[in-house]
Design an enzyme around this catalytic site. Structure first.
Site: not given
Length: 262
Positions: A140, A153
């Site tokens: 990501s 995350y």
């Protein structure tokens, strides 16, 4: 029976994983679908078998559970047909670091990082011995940007990027291609996990557009593919700056600025 290598895809019941399954089925690859939701995978597999004529196995598994993860690892080690691993399974949690429970953080790390590295570790020796194959790791852009405020995350996704780059250096000379794919905001169910309405967000990429772009990078054998980044010169400049430091960060003495009191 397909002559192309079979593809094992984690998180394959919906979103990015399901779309990868569709695209590789169209390319004539047999598939092994891994996710918790067996019913969704069966529905997807039934459609893809009819549309593409490929063989599809369903392997229900919760990759945060040791026994389930071990079954998938065994499949990757022993099934010589599997030549491509797509490490797509992942999740997110809402709230700031101090609001998140340590148990939720641990589950996040277990799925986004631990399961990913164990599955890569299960298949990599076999691919290296064969001298071909590929590992696709879904990271990501958050892994590049602590400013986005998704601390744990983002840390797992920074791990995915670093691991992918390290594996590319180690496995590339042995004939194994490793790709890190870095999406930005994409229309998937992950937003439900953090309590966010994706339909209320702007600059949201559709899953099909993301995967199609990632596959262009795959076919070009890019080590890092960032579909939402229009100016690839920015990534190239970041990499060049990082590499320029390498000769300067291993020294016997501290830098001059640290040798005297403030």
């Amino acid at each position: 029976m397909s002559h192309a290598p079979a593809v094992l895809i984690t998180g394959a019941s919906t979103g990015i994983g399901a779309t990868y399954a569709e695209r590789f089925a169209r390319r004539g690859h047999d598939l092994v679908l891994v996710a918790r939701d067996a019913a969704r995978m069966e529905a997807l597999a039934s459609r893809l078998r009819q549309d593409s004529g490929v063989a599809i196995d369903i392997l229900p598994a919760d990759l945060t559970q040791a026994s389930d993860l071990a079954r998938v690892e065994t499949r990757l080690r022993e099934d010589a047909r599997i030549g491509i691993l797509i490490n797509n399974a992942g999740t997110a949690i809402g709230g700031s670091f101090v609001e998140q429970s340590t148990d939720d953080m641990a589950r996040l790390v277990a799925l986004n990082a631990t399961a990913l590295v164990r599955l890569a570790g299960a298949i990599a020796p076999r691919l290296a011995e064969a001298g071909n194959g590929a590992i696709i790791n879904i990271g990501s852009v958050v892994g590049l940007a602590p400013e986005f405020g998704m601390t744990v995350y983002g840390a797992t996704k920074a791990f995915v990027l670093f691991l992918s780059q390290g594996l590319a250096l180690e496995l590339g000379p042995k004939g194994v291609y490793v790709q890190a794919v870095l999406p930005a905001t994409t229309r998937t169910e992950i937003w439900q996990h953090v309590g966010t309405d994706v339909d209320a967000m702007t600059n949201v990429m559709e899953v099909g557009d993301l995967v199609d772009a990632a596959l262009v990078g795959f076919d070009r054998r890019e080590p890092v593919t960032i579909p939402p980044l229009h100016d690839d010169g920015q990534w190239n400049a970041l990499e060049a700056a990082r590499k320029a430091m390498l000769g300067n960060i291993v020294n016997a003495r501290p830098a001059e600025r640290y040798r005297s009191p403030a």
